[in-house]
Design a protein around this motif. Structure first.
Motif, PDB file in Angstrom:
ATOM      1  N   UNK A 170       1.413  12.566   8.631  1.00  0.00           N
ATOM      2  CA  UNK A 170       0.082  12.001   8.915  1.00  0.00           C
ATOM      3  C   UNK A 170      -0.747  12.958   9.769  1.00  0.00           C
ATOM      4  N   UNK A 171      -0.104  13.581  10.744  1.00  0.00           N
ATOM      5  CA  UNK A 171      -0.813  14.536  11.595  1.00  0.00           C
ATOM      6  C   UNK A 171      -1.261  15.749  10.790  1.00  0.00           C
ATOM      7  N   UNK A 172      -0.385  16.263   9.927  1.00  0.00           N
ATOM      8  CA  UNK A 172      -0.738  17.418   9.087  1.00  0.00           C
ATOM      9  C   UNK A 172      -1.888  17.072   8.158  1.00  0.00           C
ATOM     10  N   UNK A 173      -1.851  15.887   7.584  1.00  0.00           N
ATOM     11  CA  UNK A 173      -2.903  15.459   6.657  1.00  0.00           C
ATOM     12  C   UNK A 173      -4.244  15.333   7.370  1.00  0.00           C
TER      13      UNK A 173
ATOM     14  N   UNK B  67       4.250  10.338  -2.308  1.00  0.00           N
ATOM     15  CA  UNK B  67       4.655   8.932  -2.220  1.00  0.00           C
ATOM     16  C   UNK B  67       6.149   8.779  -2.499  1.00  0.00           C
ATOM     17  N   UNK B  68       6.634   9.489  -3.492  1.00  0.00           N
ATOM     18  CA  UNK B  68       8.056   9.430  -3.805  1.00  0.00           C
ATOM     19  C   UNK B  68       8.890   9.991  -2.662  1.00  0.00           C
ATOM     20  N   UNK B  69       8.436  11.086  -2.089  1.00  0.00           N
ATOM     21  CA  UNK B  69       9.147  11.707  -0.969  1.00  0.00           C
ATOM     22  C   UNK B  69       9.171  10.770   0.237  1.00  0.00           C
TER      23      UNK B  69
ATOM     24  N   UNK C 263       0.843  -1.194   0.000  1.00  0.00           N
ATOM     25  CA  UNK C 263       0.000   0.000   0.000  1.00  0.00           C
ATOM     26  C   UNK C 263       0.881   1.248   0.000  1.00  0.00           C
ATOM     27  N   UNK C 264       0.607   2.167  -0.897  1.00  0.00           N
ATOM     28  CA  UNK C 264       1.393   3.396  -0.936  1.00  0.00           C
ATOM     29  C   UNK C 264       1.099   4.247   0.306  1.00  0.00           C
ATOM     30  N   UNK C 265       1.971   5.202   0.538  1.00  0.00           N
ATOM     31  CA  UNK C 265       1.811   6.079   1.701  1.00  0.00           C
ATOM     32  C   UNK C 265       0.509   6.870   1.604  1.00  0.00           C
ATOM     33  N   UNK C 266       0.198   7.395   0.419  1.00  0.00           N
ATOM     34  CA  UNK C 266      -1.030   8.200   0.310  1.00  0.00           C
ATOM     35  C   UNK C 266      -2.285   7.322   0.367  1.00  0.00           C
ATOM     36  N   UNK C 267      -2.201   6.081  -0.115  1.00  0.00           N
ATOM     37  CA  UNK C 267      -3.326   5.163   0.070  1.00  0.00           C
ATOM     38  C   UNK C 267      -3.580   4.907   1.554  1.00  0.00           C
ATOM     39  N   UNK C 268      -2.483   4.808   2.296  1.00  0.00           N
ATOM     40  CA  UNK C 268      -2.603   4.627   3.747  1.00  0.00           C
ATOM     41  C   UNK C 268      -3.248   5.849   4.387  1.00  0.00           C
ATOM     42  N   UNK C 269      -2.848   7.045   3.967  1.00  0.00           N
ATOM     43  CA  UNK C 269      -3.450   8.273   4.483  1.00  0.00           C
ATOM     44  C   UNK C 269      -4.950   8.298   4.210  1.00  0.00           C
ATOM     45  N   UNK C 270      -5.320   7.929   2.985  1.00  0.00           N
ATOM     46  CA  UNK C 270      -6.745   7.932   2.632  1.00  0.00           C
ATOM     47  C   UNK C 270      -7.534   6.938   3.488  1.00  0.00           C
ATOM     48  N   UNK C 271      -6.975   5.753   3.684  1.00  0.00           N
ATOM     49  CA  UNK C 271      -7.657   4.727   4.474  1.00  0.00           C
ATOM     50  C   UNK C 271      -7.820   5.175   5.918  1.00  0.00           C
TER      51      UNK C 271
END
Length: 230
Positions: A197-200, A182-184, A1-9
């Motif tokens: 994650x907190x900022x998001x 995701x690249x970062x 799972x990509x980082x942004x997919x994790x954020x969305x979930x």
């Protein structure tokens, strides 16, 4: 799972609350109080001005020409394209767009901007992206949700607004920012990931609060009322 997919979930609960908010539902139904729309446009105009400045700070922290070009292009998108949904709202309420510009921010919009500015000034590029991403991402999903649920035709009062945010241009903005983050995230520490994650999540929460701010006509407590001291 990509980082942004994790954020969305991890933030699906907030996304669902946004979809269910009465202002957002009102866009789909074509029925919103004109005073709420006016309050929204006044705040969102200033919010997007700040968003462009934060893009500029992100540009300054970029280390490649590709990333510099990305932020440059996104500033241009807000300046020249994202005014169209505002015009749709202004046409609906019969108020000139220029008359809704230059107003002071309600508390939630003020807090949201300062939240993003905090990460832009003191955080990493990843934190900036984490704070910025919920704006295009939630609007993209709102547009798609409303398009699917209400299937608006051209005579719908907010057809242009819904179509704009369900369009490929907003999807490209979201996907490009996701790929950049995701690249970062492939090369950062666990501690920095937690800060992103907190900022998001806080930006997701403030997106929800922004809709409520407009719907409730949120204002600052009156400066004219003096505090009562015991």
């Amino acid at each position: 799972m990509t980082f942004t997919n994790q954020l969305r979930k991890e933030n699906d609960d907030i996304f669902q609350l946004i979809f269910e908010h009465p202002f957002v539902e009102g866009i789909g139904k074509g029925d919103i109080a004109k005073s709420a729309i006016e309050h929204y446009v006044k705040a969102d105009f200033e919010y997007l001005n700040a968003f462009m400045k934060i893009y500029g700070l992100a540009l300054a922290k970029s280390t490649s020409r590709k990333d510099i070009m990305y932020f440059h292009d996104k500033i241009s998108f807000i300046l020249h394209d994202e005014i169209h949904p505002h015009h749709n709202f202004c046409d609906y309420i019969g108020v000139g767009y220029e008359s809704l510009q230059g107003h002071s921010l309600p508390p939630t919009a003020d807090h949201y901007i300062k939240h993003m500015m905090y990460h832009a000034q003191l955080g990493t590029l990843g934190e900036i992206l984490g704070a910025l991403l919920p704006c295009p991402w939630t609007y993209l999903e709102i547009g798609k949700e409303l398009m699917e649920k209400y299937q608006p035709k051209e005579d719908h009062p907010f057809y242009q607004w819904i179509r704009f945010y369900a369009d490929s241009r907003v999807e490209n903005t979201t996907n490009d920012m996701r790929m950049l983050l995701d690249r970062y995230a492939e090369h950062i520490s666990p501690d920095e990931k937690l800060r992103i994650k907190d900022a998001f999540r806080k930006s997701c929460q403030l997106e929800l609060k922004f809709w409520e701010m407009a719907y409730s006509l949120e204002q600052w407590p009156s400066d004219g009322k003096q505090a009562i001291h015991s």
